[in-house]
Design an enzyme around this catalytic site. Structure first.
Site, PDB file in Angstrom:
ATOM      1  N   ASP A   1       0.880  -1.173   0.000  1.00 16.98           N
ATOM      2  CA  ASP A   1       0.000   0.000   0.000  1.00 16.98           C
ATOM      3  C   ASP A   1       0.917   1.222   0.000  1.00 16.98           C
ATOM      4  O   ASP A   1       2.132   1.095   0.114  1.00 16.98           O
ATOM      5  CB  ASP A   1      -0.895  -0.014   1.257  1.00 16.98           C
ATOM      6  CG  ASP A   1      -1.796   1.210   1.329  1.00 16.98           C
ATOM      7  OD1 ASP A   1      -2.443   1.528   0.312  1.00 16.98           O
ATOM      8  OD2 ASP A   1      -1.840   1.877   2.375  1.00 16.98           O
ATOM      9  N   SER A   2       0.311   2.412  -0.090  1.00  8.86           N
ATOM     10  CA  SER A   2       1.116   3.630  -0.035  1.00  8.86           C
ATOM     11  C   SER A   2       1.647   3.885   1.375  1.00  8.86           C
ATOM     12  O   SER A   2       2.465   4.772   1.561  1.00  8.86           O
ATOM     13  CB  SER A   2       0.271   4.820  -0.482  1.00  8.86           C
ATOM     14  OG  SER A   2      -0.833   4.960   0.397  1.00  8.86           O
TER      15      SER A   2
ATOM     16  N   TYR B   1      -1.168   8.053  -2.849  1.00  3.72           N
ATOM     17  CA  TYR B   1      -1.415   7.592  -4.213  1.00  3.72           C
ATOM     18  C   TYR B   1      -2.598   8.345  -4.849  1.00  3.72           C
ATOM     19  O   TYR B   1      -2.696   8.448  -6.066  1.00  3.72           O
ATOM     20  CB  TYR B   1      -1.750   6.092  -4.210  1.00  3.72           C
ATOM     21  CG  TYR B   1      -0.569   5.146  -4.110  1.00  3.72           C
ATOM     22  CD1 TYR B   1       0.747   5.606  -4.086  1.00  3.72           C
ATOM     23  CD2 TYR B   1      -0.779   3.772  -4.060  1.00  3.72           C
ATOM     24  CE1 TYR B   1       1.811   4.714  -3.998  1.00  3.72           C
ATOM     25  CE2 TYR B   1       0.280   2.877  -3.979  1.00  3.72           C
ATOM     26  CZ  TYR B   1       1.583   3.356  -3.947  1.00  3.72           C
ATOM     27  OH  TYR B   1       2.623   2.464  -3.877  1.00  3.72           O
ATOM     28  N   GLY B   2      -3.500   8.813  -4.013  1.00  2.16           N
ATOM     29  CA  GLY B   2      -4.767   9.392  -4.488  1.00  2.16           C
ATOM     30  C   GLY B   2      -4.652  10.424  -5.604  1.00  2.16           C
ATOM     31  O   GLY B   2      -5.406  10.378  -6.565  1.00  2.16           O
TER      32      GLY B   2
ATOM     33  N   CYS C   1      -4.632  -1.990  -1.434  1.00  2.00           N
ATOM     34  CA  CYS C   1      -4.826  -0.583  -1.763  1.00  2.00           C
ATOM     35  C   CYS C   1      -5.924  -0.511  -2.824  1.00  2.00           C
ATOM     36  O   CYS C   1      -5.814  -1.160  -3.872  1.00  2.00           O
ATOM     37  CB  CYS C   1      -3.516  -0.041  -2.322  1.00  2.00           C
ATOM     38  SG  CYS C   1      -3.641   1.583  -3.048  1.00  2.00           S
ATOM     39  N   ASN C   2      -6.955   0.253  -2.551  1.00  2.00           N
ATOM     40  CA  ASN C   2      -8.055   0.375  -3.520  1.00  2.00           C
ATOM     41  C   ASN C   2      -7.612   1.114  -4.773  1.00  2.00           C
ATOM     42  O   ASN C   2      -8.058   0.800  -5.880  1.00  2.00           O
ATOM     43  CB  ASN C   2      -9.225   1.130  -2.896  1.00  2.00           C
ATOM     44  CG  ASN C   2      -9.971   0.297  -1.889  1.00  2.00           C
ATOM     45  OD1 ASN C   2     -10.948  -0.350  -2.213  1.00  2.00           O
ATOM     46  ND2 ASN C   2      -9.497   0.291  -0.643  1.00  2.00           N
TER      47      ASN C   2
ATOM     48  N   GLU D   1      -2.261   8.233   8.074  1.00  2.00           N
ATOM     49  CA  GLU D   1      -0.820   7.991   7.907  1.00  2.00           C
ATOM     50  C   GLU D   1      -0.012   8.647   9.020  1.00  2.00           C
ATOM     51  O   GLU D   1       1.040   8.165   9.416  1.00  2.00           O
ATOM     52  CB  GLU D   1      -0.411   8.551   6.536  1.00  2.00           C
ATOM     53  CG  GLU D   1       0.858   8.012   5.975  1.00  2.00           C
ATOM     54  CD  GLU D   1       0.885   6.496   5.796  1.00  2.00           C
ATOM     55  OE1 GLU D   1      -0.154   5.884   5.516  1.00  2.00           O
ATOM     56  OE2 GLU D   1       1.977   5.926   5.927  1.00  2.00           O
TER      57      GLU D   1
ATOM     58  N   CYS E   1     -10.958   2.846   0.715  1.00  2.00           N
ATOM     59  CA  CYS E   1      -9.515   3.106   0.831  1.00  2.00           C
ATOM     60  C   CYS E   1      -9.082   2.358   2.080  1.00  2.00           C
ATOM     61  O   CYS E   1      -9.761   2.428   3.112  1.00  2.00           O
ATOM     62  CB  CYS E   1      -9.255   4.609   0.976  1.00  2.00           C
ATOM     63  SG  CYS E   1      -7.579   5.005   1.520  1.00  2.00           S
TER      64      CYS E   1
ATOM     65  N   HIS F   1      -6.963   2.788   4.222  1.00  2.00           N
ATOM     66  CA  HIS F   1      -6.662   3.572   5.431  1.00  2.00           C
ATOM     67  C   HIS F   1      -7.918   3.769   6.304  1.00  2.00           C
ATOM     68  O   HIS F   1      -7.811   3.972   7.509  1.00  2.00           O
ATOM     69  CB  HIS F   1      -6.131   4.960   5.051  1.00  2.00           C
ATOM     70  CG  HIS F   1      -4.688   4.983   4.637  1.00  2.00           C
ATOM     71  ND1 HIS F   1      -4.257   4.518   3.414  1.00  2.00           N
ATOM     72  CD2 HIS F   1      -3.572   5.412   5.281  1.00  2.00           C
ATOM     73  CE1 HIS F   1      -2.935   4.685   3.322  1.00  2.00           C
ATOM     74  NE2 HIS F   1      -2.505   5.219   4.446  1.00  2.00           N
TER      75      HIS F   1
HETATM   76  N1  DGL Z   1      -4.734   3.128   1.015  1.00  2.00           N
HETATM   77  C1  DGL Z   1      -4.850   3.470  -0.347  1.00  2.00           C
HETATM   78  C2  DGL Z   1      -6.160   3.054  -0.964  1.00  2.00           C
HETATM   79  O1  DGL Z   1      -6.727   2.074  -0.527  1.00  2.00           O
HETATM   80  C3  DGL Z   1      -4.190   4.713  -0.878  1.00  2.00           C
HETATM   81  C4  DGL Z   1      -4.297   5.981  -0.087  1.00  2.00           C
HETATM   82  C5  DGL Z   1      -3.424   7.058  -0.710  1.00  2.00           C
HETATM   83  O2  DGL Z   1      -2.202   6.866  -0.728  1.00  2.00           O
HETATM   84  O3  DGL Z   1      -3.938   8.056  -1.236  1.00  2.00           O
HETATM   85  O4  DGL Z   1      -6.635   3.638  -1.895  1.00  2.00           O
END
Ligand code: DGL
Length: 269
Positions: free
Chosen positions: A8-9, A40-41, A71-72, A150, A182, A184
């Site tokens: 994941d990020s 990642y968003g 990670c979605n 985070e 997500c 997180h």
């Molecule tokens: N946890 C990630 C997801 O499920 C990415 C969150 C991010 O880095 O923006 O999308």
């Protein structure tokens, strides 16, 4: 047999790791936190493909026999293409989440909380409507939630306001099901439960993704239930927050990205 790799990020994928550890406790895991590229968003599909392919190559070089995109955003934007490029089994969180949400809704109105990239990709509405065409899906991009998690900010006024701002527009659409789109966000469940009324169901795709992995991964010869962690940046912060979230010791090894002629390469420091 090798371990199962996850990435994941940052700390978000730990919500998937803990579900996997519940259903497959004897497995060994390798967890890659790409804290260097977090979040990642806001990233484009091209950028994410470059990053995700290099992480998959790294996990396979660590003898992983399957990879879970915990990670979605990666599941939405990169997984379909990656499945065509790798022979090893690749799992994601999006389809299991979409299936669960389509089963849970009673009024056919589902809200999805996710990153900008996941919402822009339209992957959740497409997946849910391919299962049940009549369902209405409402997406809400939540820019601030993953960065808060985070940093370990799971309570307090800032996190509460951010959760409120993301959830209320979806509640106003009359949704009876909210997908935590997500990885997180499950760590914000205590706050979400304060904001979301009890008649609205919360779906955590991680639970369902773990069951899918369980169904496909043969555990005939299992490991000792150990997890090895890697982080591509900010190792002290990742360690502090990850240990708080997992309630266990995390000793990540530092990894970094190098630009090579044919893409990115992950190297150990
Ligand atoms: N946890 C990630 C997801 O499920 C990415 C969150 C991010 O880095 O923006 O999308």
């Amino acid at each position: 047999m090798g371990p199962i790799g996850l990435f994941d990020s940052g700390v978000g994928g730990l919500s998937v790791l803990r579900q996997l550890q519940k259903v497959l406790p004897q497995e060994d895991y390798v967890y890659f936190a790409d804290t260097f590229h977090m979040p990642y968003g806001p990233r484009s599909k091209v950028e994410l493909e470059r990053i995700v392919f290099s992480i998959c190559d790294f996990l396979l070089s660590q003898q992983c026999r399957a990879i879970v995109m915990a990670c979605n955003t990666a599941s939405a934007l990169v997984l379909p293409h990656a499945r065509r490029c790798y022979q090893e089994p690749l799992f994601g969180v999006l389809l299991p989440g979409a299936r669960a949400a389509a089963q849970v809704t009673r009024n056919g109105r589902i809200g999805v909380l996710a990153t900008e990239a996941t919402i822009r990709s339209n992957a959740y509405p497409e997946a849910i409507r391919s299962i049940s065409p009549g369902i209405e899906v409402y997406g809400q991009a939540c820019r601030s939630l993953a960065p808060l998690v985070e940093q370990g900010e799971l309570e307090g006024a800032q996190a509460r306001n951010a959760v409120h701002q993301c959830v209320v527009p979806l509640l106003l659409q009359g949704v009876d099901t909210l997908v935590l789109g997500c990885t997180h966000y499950p760590f914000l469940l205590p706050l979400l439960n304060q904001v979301v009324p009890p008649n609205v169901s919360l779906v955590d795709p991680a639970e369902h993704a773990a069951r899918e992995v369980l169904a496909h991964v043969s555990s005939a010869v299992s490991g000792g239930g150990n997890t090895k962690f890697y982080a591509s940046g900010g190792v002290p912060q990742f360690t502090r927050v990850a240990e708080g979230l997992l309630g266990a010791t995390v000793e990540p090894q530092a990894a970094r990205f190098r630009i090579a002629a044919n893409g990115l390469i992950v190297e150990l420091e």
